[in-house]
Design a protein around this motif. Structure first.
Motif, PDB file in Angstrom:
ATOM      1  N   LEU A 172      22.698   6.641  -1.414  1.00 34.82           N
ATOM      2  CA  LEU A 172      22.423   7.489  -0.264  1.00 34.82           C
ATOM      3  C   LEU A 172      23.216   6.981   0.933  1.00 34.82           C
ATOM      4  CD1 LEU A 172      18.808   8.594   0.789  1.00 34.82           C
ATOM      5  CD2 LEU A 172      20.743   8.531   2.344  1.00 34.82           C
ATOM      6  N   VAL A 173      24.020   7.859   1.531  1.00 34.17           N
ATOM      7  CA  VAL A 173      24.853   7.498   2.676  1.00 34.17           C
ATOM      8  C   VAL A 173      24.377   8.260   3.909  1.00 34.17           C
ATOM      9  CG1 VAL A 173      27.176   7.467   3.644  1.00 34.17           C
ATOM     10  CG2 VAL A 173      26.836   7.022   1.198  1.00 34.17           C
ATOM     11  N   VAL A 174      24.063   7.522   4.963  1.00 29.77           N
ATOM     12  CA  VAL A 174      23.642   8.091   6.239  1.00 29.77           C
ATOM     13  C   VAL A 174      24.848   8.097   7.179  1.00 29.77           C
ATOM     14  CG1 VAL A 174      22.041   7.912   8.180  1.00 29.77           C
ATOM     15  CG2 VAL A 174      21.341   7.134   5.898  1.00 29.77           C
ATOM     16  N   VAL A 175      25.148   9.251   7.766  1.00 28.98           N
ATOM     17  CA  VAL A 175      26.277   9.382   8.680  1.00 28.98           C
ATOM     18  C   VAL A 175      25.745   9.484  10.106  1.00 28.98           C
ATOM     19  CG1 VAL A 175      28.283  10.765   9.329  1.00 28.98           C
ATOM     20  CG2 VAL A 175      27.672  10.500   6.916  1.00 28.98           C
ATOM     21  N   LEU A 176      26.318   8.682  11.014  1.00 29.80           N
ATOM     22  CA  LEU A 176      25.897   8.620  12.407  1.00 29.80           C
ATOM     23  C   LEU A 176      27.032   9.121  13.298  1.00 29.80           C
ATOM     24  CD1 LEU A 176      24.330   5.038  12.311  1.00 29.80           C
ATOM     25  CD2 LEU A 176      23.189   7.225  11.892  1.00 29.80           C
ATOM     26  N   HIS A 177      26.781  10.164  14.050  1.00 27.83           N
ATOM     27  CA  HIS A 177      27.815  10.802  14.869  1.00 27.83           C
ATOM     28  C   HIS A 177      28.032  10.057  16.189  1.00 27.83           C
ATOM     29  CE1 HIS A 177      24.798  12.471  17.627  1.00 27.83           C
ATOM     30  NE2 HIS A 177      24.077  12.785  16.564  1.00 27.83           N
ATOM     31  N   GLY A 178      29.060  10.462  16.904  1.00 29.49           N
ATOM     32  CA  GLY A 178      29.371   9.883  18.197  1.00 29.49           C
ATOM     33  C   GLY A 178      28.727  10.649  19.340  1.00 29.49           C
ATOM     34  N   ARG A 236      31.465  15.412   2.641  1.00 29.04           N
ATOM     35  CA  ARG A 236      32.086  16.031   1.465  1.00 29.04           C
ATOM     36  C   ARG A 236      32.531  14.966   0.471  1.00 29.04           C
ATOM     37  NH1 ARG A 236      36.828  18.861   2.714  1.00 29.04           N
ATOM     38  NH2 ARG A 236      36.592  20.192   0.891  1.00 29.04           N
ATOM     39  N   GLU A 237      33.016  13.845   0.988  1.00 28.70           N
ATOM     40  CA  GLU A 237      33.415  12.756   0.106  1.00 28.70           C
ATOM     41  C   GLU A 237      32.222  12.086  -0.552  1.00 28.70           C
ATOM     42  OE1 GLU A 237      36.318  11.552  -1.107  1.00 28.70           O
ATOM     43  OE2 GLU A 237      37.025  13.455  -0.307  1.00 28.70           O
ATOM     44  N   VAL A 238      31.115  12.000   0.161  1.00 32.06           N
ATOM     45  CA  VAL A 238      29.890  11.459  -0.430  1.00 32.06           C
ATOM     46  C   VAL A 238      29.467  12.311  -1.618  1.00 32.06           C
ATOM     47  CG1 VAL A 238      27.427  11.022  -0.038  1.00 32.06           C
ATOM     48  CG2 VAL A 238      29.103  10.368   1.709  1.00 32.06           C
ATOM     49  N   ALA A 239      29.512  13.634  -1.439  1.00 41.64           N
ATOM     50  CA  ALA A 239      29.176  14.535  -2.542  1.00 41.64           C
ATOM     51  C   ALA A 239      30.127  14.341  -3.716  1.00 41.64           C
ATOM     52  CB  ALA A 239      29.205  15.983  -2.064  1.00 41.64           C
ATOM     53  N   ALA A 240      31.424  14.171  -3.416  1.00 42.85           N
ATOM     54  CA  ALA A 240      32.423  13.992  -4.471  1.00 42.85           C
ATOM     55  C   ALA A 240      32.241  12.676  -5.220  1.00 42.85           C
ATOM     56  CB  ALA A 240      33.826  14.053  -3.866  1.00 42.85           C
ATOM     57  N   HIS A 241      31.517  11.739  -4.611  1.00 45.68           N
ATOM     58  CA  HIS A 241      31.250  10.444  -5.244  1.00 45.68           C
ATOM     59  C   HIS A 241      29.852  10.367  -5.848  1.00 45.68           C
ATOM     60  CE1 HIS A 241      34.898   9.235  -3.148  1.00 45.68           C
ATOM     61  NE2 HIS A 241      34.881   8.100  -3.810  1.00 45.68           N
ATOM     62  N   GLY A 242      29.198  11.501  -5.997  1.00 46.52           N
ATOM     63  CA  GLY A 242      27.898  11.521  -6.661  1.00 46.52           C
ATOM     64  C   GLY A 242      26.760  10.953  -5.852  1.00 46.52           C
ATOM     65  N   GLY A 243      26.881  10.976  -4.521  1.00 48.12           N
ATOM     66  CA  GLY A 243      25.840  10.411  -3.682  1.00 48.12           C
ATOM     67  C   GLY A 243      25.028  11.451  -2.937  1.00 48.12           C
ATOM     68  N   ARG A 244      23.865  11.034  -2.464  1.00 41.62           N
ATOM     69  CA  ARG A 244      23.131  11.827  -1.488  1.00 41.62           C
ATOM     70  C   ARG A 244      23.770  11.558  -0.137  1.00 41.62           C
ATOM     71  NH1 ARG A 244      18.294  13.346  -3.865  1.00 41.62           N
ATOM     72  NH2 ARG A 244      17.674  11.988  -5.590  1.00 41.62           N
ATOM     73  N   GLY A 245      23.834  12.564   0.684  1.00 36.26           N
ATOM     74  CA  GLY A 245      24.407  12.392   2.010  1.00 36.26           C
ATOM     75  C   GLY A 245      23.532  13.050   3.050  1.00 36.26           C
ATOM     76  N   VAL A 246      23.366  12.384   4.190  1.00 39.53           N
ATOM     77  CA  VAL A 246      22.553  12.952   5.257  1.00 39.53           C
ATOM     78  C   VAL A 246      23.164  12.572   6.601  1.00 39.53           C
ATOM     79  CG1 VAL A 246      20.965  10.962   5.278  1.00 39.53           C
ATOM     80  CG2 VAL A 246      20.231  13.165   6.227  1.00 39.53           C
ATOM     81  N   LEU A 247      23.275  13.565   7.471  1.00 41.62           N
ATOM     82  CA  LEU A 247      23.667  13.312   8.846  1.00 41.62           C
ATOM     83  C   LEU A 247      22.407  13.154   9.673  1.00 41.62           C
ATOM     84  CD1 LEU A 247      26.034  13.361  11.050  1.00 41.62           C
ATOM     85  CD2 LEU A 247      25.122  15.625  11.560  1.00 41.62           C
ATOM     86  N   ALA A 280      23.572   3.145   2.341  1.00 38.68           N
ATOM     87  CA  ALA A 280      24.738   2.778   3.141  1.00 38.68           C
ATOM     88  C   ALA A 280      24.750   3.660   4.376  1.00 38.68           C
ATOM     89  CB  ALA A 280      26.029   2.953   2.349  1.00 38.68           C
ATOM     90  N   ALA A 281      25.502   3.241   5.385  1.00 39.28           N
ATOM     91  CA  ALA A 281      25.625   4.051   6.592  1.00 39.28           C
ATOM     92  C   ALA A 281      27.050   3.949   7.114  1.00 39.28           C
ATOM     93  CB  ALA A 281      24.647   3.603   7.666  1.00 39.28           C
ATOM     94  N   ALA A 282      27.505   5.047   7.720  1.00 40.05           N
ATOM     95  CA  ALA A 282      28.813   5.080   8.358  1.00 40.05           C
ATOM     96  C   ALA A 282      28.634   5.654   9.757  1.00 40.05           C
ATOM     97  CB  ALA A 282      29.795   5.943   7.567  1.00 40.05           C
TER      98      ALA A 282
END
Length: 337
Positions: A63-69, A84-95, A136-138
């Motif tokens: 699961l990857v959490v994305v943090l905006h500016g 979109r890349e998280v999806a392509a890598h088989g992950g859950r993604g959430v903003l 993970a988080a970005a």
């Protein structure tokens, strides 16, 4: 570790302002399907989340959490591109929309560069919901500052398996003055206008009392002194900058963390870059000469723009985030702008 980045700007896009503006303005909006969730908080407020559809994913999918500016949201192209890349890598993604970033929040307080409490709450809720999933988080810009500060505060207690931060304003006071020089004043005006709109919406909704001379607050120190600091429990702008800057927290980071930064970032000056002795052993700091602010546009075949961050961040997560692997050789990073 402080090292030289492998990023090479597109041959037709070497100027820092061109890098910054091309990525934010000229790039087409990456298509993305999401599912909205409103996370209610114990203090009566809420945080809005935007999830990638997760049909068919196992409970232990990464699961990857994305943090905006600052002034960012689901409409931020860098965020959509990475999801979109998280999806392509088989992950859950959430903003994670920071408090008040999606719509005016219910309380007078707002999100800011040092607000790590809400991130901690969201990560704890996600850990409860998906106990088997590695997290993970970005984070980008302000979101990157929040992420690095959280990691430094938590140390070995961090809930994240790995992290990545891009174009971070590590020293908020230095950045607040650097953005007042030259063409960077254009970015300052844009960001201040966005912050002012949020405040004005909360005034209209009766959430906060009218503030005098809002339109005379045209730089970060004056805006933060009049608005950000008093609404969020700081004595003044300089107290906010001192307590919210991530630079002093870097040494405490124990989670494997990638930091990407361009020396020519027009939002800040080169001296904002931390020294090698300020970094913990868990950090890999990749510094490039070019890239602008959340730009990092390189060139692919026939000079087509490639959004390099969407290559580098997933490549760092691979091998560190269990189960995060590309579904196919081709991914979404080579789209044209």
């Amino acid at each position: 570790m402080l090292t030289t980045s492998e990023f090479k700007p597109a041959f037709w896009l070497r100027n820092p302002h061109a890098q910054t503006l091309f990525a934010s303005l000229m790039r087409s909006l990456p298509p993305l399907a999401v599912e909205a969730e409103r996370l209610e908080l114990d203090d009566g407020d809420y945080i809005d989340l935007s999830w990638l559809p997760a049909a068919g994913l196992a409970e232990d999918a990464p699961l990857v959490v994305v943090l905006h500016g600052l002034n960012g949201s689901l409409e931020s192209k860098y965020a959509r591109g990475l999801l979109r890349e998280v999806a392509a890598h088989g992950g859950r993604g959430v903003l994670m929309h920071f408090r008040g970033a999606s719509k005016p929040n219910r309380l007078s307080r707002s999100y800011h560069s040092g607000e790590t409490g809400d991130l901690g709450i969201v990560l704890a809720r996600l850990r409860e919901r998906y106990p088997q999933a590695p997290l993970a988080a970005a984070g980008y810009s302000l979101g990157g500052n929040v992420l690095l500060k959280y990691l430094g505060e938590q140390g070995s207690e961090s809930l994240l398996t790995c992290a990545a931060a891009t174009s971070v304003p590590y020293d908020l006071k230095t950045c607040a003055y650097a953005v007042q020089r030259g063409l960077s004043r254009i970015y300052q005006a844009h960001l201040i206008n966005g912050m002012r709109e949020i405040v004005e919406a909360k005034i209209r909704d009766g959430i906060i009392e009218p503030l005098p001379d809002l339109h005379r607050l045209r730089d970060f120190p004056s805006f933060d002194n009049a608005v950000t600091a008093p609404l969020n429990g700081f004595a003044d702008a300089y107290d906010y900058y001192a307590r919210a800057s991530s630079r002093s927290f870097l040494k405490g980071i124990r989670t494997p963390t990638l930091i990407l930064h361009a020396r020519d970032d027009p939002f800040m000056s080169p001296d904002v870059v931390p020294r090698a002795d300020e970094l913990s052993d868990a950090i890999r700091f990749e510094l490039s000469e070019n890239g602008g602010h959340v730009g990092f546009v390189s060139a692919g075949r026939f000079g087509a723009p490639v959004y390099w961050l969407e290559e580098r961040i997933p490549s760092y997560f691979r091998g560190r985030l269990p189960g995060f692997e590309p579904a196919a050789e081709d991914s979404a990073v080579g789209e044209t702008g």
